[in-house]
Design a protein around this motif. Structure first.
Motif, PDB file in Angstrom:
ATOM      1  N   ASP A 195      -3.173   0.321   5.440  1.00 58.55           N
ATOM      2  CA  ASP A 195      -2.588   0.050   4.123  1.00 58.55           C
ATOM      3  C   ASP A 195      -1.752   1.198   3.575  1.00 58.55           C
ATOM      4  O   ASP A 195      -1.465   1.253   2.390  1.00 58.55           O
ATOM      5  N   THR A 196      -1.378   2.131   4.422  1.00 57.62           N
ATOM      6  CA  THR A 196      -0.419   3.163   4.020  1.00 57.62           C
ATOM      7  C   THR A 196       0.179   3.785   5.268  1.00 57.62           C
ATOM      8  O   THR A 196      -0.445   3.817   6.326  1.00 57.62           O
ATOM      9  N   SER A 197       1.407   4.238   5.138  1.00 56.18           N
ATOM     10  CA  SER A 197       2.018   5.036   6.205  1.00 56.18           C
ATOM     11  C   SER A 197       2.530   6.352   5.628  1.00 56.18           C
ATOM     12  O   SER A 197       3.448   6.969   6.157  1.00 56.18           O
ATOM     13  N   GLU A 198       1.919   6.752   4.523  1.00 56.71           N
ATOM     14  CA  GLU A 198       2.258   8.007   3.862  1.00 56.71           C
ATOM     15  C   GLU A 198       1.141   9.025   4.096  1.00 56.71           C
ATOM     16  O   GLU A 198       0.022   8.836   3.609  1.00 56.71           O
ATOM     17  N   PRO A 199       1.403  10.104   4.822  1.00 56.47           N
ATOM     18  CA  PRO A 199       0.346  11.088   5.097  1.00 56.47           C
ATOM     19  C   PRO A 199      -0.228  11.715   3.833  1.00 56.47           C
ATOM     20  O   PRO A 199      -1.387  12.130   3.816  1.00 56.47           O
ATOM     21  N   ASP A 200       0.558  11.777   2.750  1.00 60.45           N
ATOM     22  CA  ASP A 200       0.066  12.365   1.502  1.00 60.45           C
ATOM     23  C   ASP A 200      -1.045  11.532   0.875  1.00 60.45           C
ATOM     24  O   ASP A 200      -1.788  12.029   0.022  1.00 60.45           O
ATOM     25  N   GLU A 231       8.789   8.314   8.285  1.00 62.19           N
ATOM     26  CA  GLU A 231       9.248   8.066   9.659  1.00 62.19           C
ATOM     27  C   GLU A 231       8.553   8.975  10.669  1.00 62.19           C
ATOM     28  O   GLU A 231       8.167   8.527  11.746  1.00 62.19           O
ATOM     29  N   LYS A 232       8.405  10.252  10.354  1.00 65.15           N
ATOM     30  CA  LYS A 232       7.776  11.173  11.297  1.00 65.15           C
ATOM     31  C   LYS A 232       6.307  10.818  11.514  1.00 65.15           C
ATOM     32  O   LYS A 232       5.815  10.827  12.650  1.00 65.15           O
ATOM     33  N   PHE A 233       5.609  10.486  10.429  1.00 66.37           N
ATOM     34  CA  PHE A 233       4.198  10.131  10.538  1.00 66.37           C
ATOM     35  C   PHE A 233       4.022   8.896  11.413  1.00 66.37           C
ATOM     36  O   PHE A 233       3.130   8.844  12.260  1.00 66.37           O
ATOM     37  N   VAL A 234       4.887   7.918  11.239  1.00 65.54           N
ATOM     38  CA  VAL A 234       4.824   6.704  12.055  1.00 65.54           C
ATOM     39  C   VAL A 234       5.218   7.007  13.495  1.00 65.54           C
ATOM     40  O   VAL A 234       4.596   6.522  14.446  1.00 65.54           O
ATOM     41  N   ARG A 235       6.228   7.811  13.675  1.00 63.92           N
ATOM     42  CA  ARG A 235       6.707   8.140  15.021  1.00 63.92           C
ATOM     43  C   ARG A 235       5.652   8.889  15.832  1.00 63.92           C
ATOM     44  O   ARG A 235       5.538   8.711  17.047  1.00 63.92           O
ATOM     45  N   ASP A 236       4.844   9.714  15.150  1.00 68.26           N
ATOM     46  CA  ASP A 236       3.819  10.501  15.843  1.00 68.26           C
ATOM     47  C   ASP A 236       2.541   9.713  16.112  1.00 68.26           C
ATOM     48  O   ASP A 236       1.617  10.223  16.742  1.00 68.26           O
ATOM     49  N   ALA A 237       2.473   8.482  15.629  1.00 69.14           N
ATOM     50  CA  ALA A 237       1.268   7.675  15.801  1.00 69.14           C
ATOM     51  C   ALA A 237       1.115   7.218  17.248  1.00 69.14           C
ATOM     52  O   ALA A 237       2.100   6.973  17.955  1.00 69.14           O
ATOM     53  N   PHE A 238      -0.144   7.074  17.670  1.00 69.11           N
ATOM     54  CA  PHE A 238      -0.438   6.533  18.991  1.00 69.11           C
ATOM     55  C   PHE A 238       0.032   5.081  19.084  1.00 69.11           C
ATOM     56  O   PHE A 238       0.513   4.623  20.116  1.00 69.11           O
ATOM     57  N   TYR A 239      -0.094   4.365  17.962  1.00 70.85           N
ATOM     58  CA  TYR A 239       0.349   2.976  17.879  1.00 70.85           C
ATOM     59  C   TYR A 239       0.607   2.655  16.408  1.00 70.85           C
ATOM     60  O   TYR A 239      -0.068   3.169  15.519  1.00 70.85           O
ATOM     61  N   SER A 240       1.588   1.825  16.126  1.00 70.03           N
ATOM     62  CA  SER A 240       1.827   1.410  14.749  1.00 70.03           C
ATOM     63  C   SER A 240       2.191  -0.074  14.712  1.00 70.03           C
ATOM     64  O   SER A 240       2.829  -0.595  15.627  1.00 70.03           O
ATOM     65  N   HIS A 241       1.750  -0.723  13.658  1.00 66.10           N
ATOM     66  CA  HIS A 241       2.074  -2.133  13.423  1.00 66.10           C
ATOM     67  C   HIS A 241       2.415  -2.255  11.948  1.00 66.10           C
ATOM     68  O   HIS A 241       1.537  -2.293  11.095  1.00 66.10           O
ATOM     69  N   ILE A 242       3.706  -2.260  11.644  1.00 65.21           N
ATOM     70  CA  ILE A 242       4.178  -2.237  10.263  1.00 65.21           C
ATOM     71  C   ILE A 242       5.196  -3.355  10.060  1.00 65.21           C
ATOM     72  O   ILE A 242       6.177  -3.456  10.807  1.00 65.21           O
ATOM     73  N   ARG A 243       4.933  -4.168   9.061  1.00 64.78           N
ATOM     74  CA  ARG A 243       5.884  -5.213   8.681  1.00 64.78           C
ATOM     75  C   ARG A 243       5.771  -5.429   7.177  1.00 64.78           C
ATOM     76  O   ARG A 243       4.690  -5.761   6.686  1.00 64.78           O
ATOM     77  N   PRO A 244       6.861  -5.179   6.435  1.00 67.36           N
ATOM     78  CA  PRO A 244       6.793  -5.328   4.968  1.00 67.36           C
ATOM     79  C   PRO A 244       6.441  -6.757   4.552  1.00 67.36           C
ATOM     80  O   PRO A 244       7.128  -7.710   4.902  1.00 67.36           O
ATOM     81  N   ARG A 245       5.330  -6.882   3.818  1.00 63.63           N
ATOM     82  CA  ARG A 245       4.854  -8.170   3.332  1.00 63.63           C
ATOM     83  C   ARG A 245       4.010  -7.954   2.089  1.00 63.63           C
ATOM     84  O   ARG A 245       3.745  -6.816   1.709  1.00 63.63           O
ATOM     85  N   SER A 246       3.549  -9.054   1.503  1.00 64.15           N
ATOM     86  CA  SER A 246       2.747  -8.938   0.285  1.00 64.15           C
ATOM     87  C   SER A 246       1.432  -8.224   0.552  1.00 64.15           C
ATOM     88  O   SER A 246       1.005  -7.368  -0.231  1.00 64.15           O
ATOM     89  N   VAL A 247       0.757  -8.580   1.648  1.00 66.24           N
ATOM     90  CA  VAL A 247      -0.559  -8.010   1.934  1.00 66.24           C
ATOM     91  C   VAL A 247      -0.686  -7.700   3.423  1.00 66.24           C
ATOM     92  O   VAL A 247      -0.072  -8.351   4.270  1.00 66.24           O
ATOM     93  N   ASN A 248      -1.522  -6.716   3.716  1.00 65.45           N
ATOM     94  CA  ASN A 248      -1.654  -6.234   5.086  1.00 65.45           C
ATOM     95  C   ASN A 248      -2.391  -7.213   5.992  1.00 65.45           C
ATOM     96  O   ASN A 248      -2.190  -7.220   7.208  1.00 65.45           O
ATOM     97  N   VAL A 249      -3.276  -8.033   5.431  1.00 66.06           N
ATOM     98  CA  VAL A 249      -4.063  -8.925   6.272  1.00 66.06           C
ATOM     99  C   VAL A 249      -3.183  -9.968   6.974  1.00 66.06           C
ATOM    100  O   VAL A 249      -3.572 -10.498   8.023  1.00 66.06           O
ATOM    101  N   LEU A 250      -2.019 -10.271   6.430  1.00 59.41           N
ATOM    102  CA  LEU A 250      -1.097 -11.181   7.115  1.00 59.41           C
ATOM    103  C   LEU A 250      -0.663 -10.563   8.445  1.00 59.41           C
ATOM    104  O   LEU A 250      -0.604 -11.229   9.481  1.00 59.41           O
ATOM    105  N   ASN A 251      -0.378  -9.260   8.414  1.00 58.96           N
ATOM    106  CA  ASN A 251       0.013  -8.558   9.639  1.00 58.96           C
ATOM    107  C   ASN A 251      -1.128  -8.518  10.652  1.00 58.96           C
ATOM    108  O   ASN A 251      -0.910  -8.733  11.853  1.00 58.96           O
TER     109      ASN A 251
END
Length: 229
Positions: free
Chosen positions: A21-26, A46-66
């Motif tokens: 539910d966040t991709s902001e390291p802060d 972008e850097k935090f996401v790029r350094d991830a082992f895996y990422s699944h991000i799609r802008p939507r109302s709620v994360n459970v849809l993803n």
């Protein structure tokens, strides 16, 4: 968590962090390493996401849809958790779009919406007499935008006040005098304008302002924003 007897615990060794539910390291409580990111916000680092082992991000109302799209087949009790998350994240469906409602029908299975309302809301107001007394003293300011100001003992009271009062009283904004500061809640279509009015308050997360209990200053900032726009 109570329903499914889930408890928070940290194992002695952590091999992989799941950032949800966040991709902001802060936003994280401590630095992490070797992590996956699951998010639905557009303000990604972008850097935090790029350094991830895996990422699944799609802008939507709620994360459970993803997550549902990612896993697809889930047991009914997990789907009910998804339904609860969807309803609560969309302010009890007030901000839900057509896609959200389609997914909600998949999550509910044999449940009805009332099951979710009972789980989330029942018994949340501990001091019922006090809550009704505080709610009866709500102040209303109508100056370009209709704003309600209410004192609340805790977060649950404020959310209940928003559910009970906003639409019957034709409020566009509700300001809560909270033990920890000031909480500003508004209709979704006004979020960008109202939050921009709160920019002067530094210790803030969305509509929660932790650095002040000065409701009058918050009110003036919002009214000034609507006056100049």
């Amino acid at each position: 968590m109570n329903l499914f007897s889930v408890k928070n615990r940290f194992p002695p060794q952590i091999h992989l962090f799941f950032v949800y539910d966040t991709s902001e390291p802060d936003q994280l409580p401590f630095p992490i390493h070797h992590y996956c990111v699951f998010d639905h916000h557009v303000n990604s680092s972008e850097k935090f996401v790029r350094d991830a082992f895996y990422s699944h991000i799609r802008p939507r109302s709620v994360n459970v849809l993803n997550l549902y799209d990612l896993v697809d087949e889930l047991p009914d009790d997990v789907l009910f958790c998804f339904a609860v998350a969807l309803v609560s994240e969309t302010a009890f469906l007030r901000t839900a779009c057509s896609e959200d409602l389609v997914y909600l029908s998949k999550f509910l299975k044999g449940h009805v919406l009332e099951d979710i309302f009972e789980l989330i809301l029942e018994g949340r107001v501990k001091d019922q007499e006090g809550f009704l007394r505080r709610l009866s003293k709500i102040q209303i300011v109508d100056n370009g935008v209709r704003i309600g100001i209410v004192e609340c003992a805790d977060d649950d009271e404020f959310l209940c006040a928003a559910d009970v009062a906003m639409y019957p009283l034709s409020l566009s904004v509700l300001i809560g005098r909270m033990p920890w500061g000031v909480w500003v809640y508004c209709k979704k279509k006004l979020v960008q304008k109202v939050y921009s009015a709160l920019g002067q308050f530094k210790k803030r997360k969305a509509g929660r302002i932790y650095e002040t209990k000065d409701v009058e200053t918050v009110l003036r900032a919002i009214l000034e924003k609507f006056k100049n726009s």
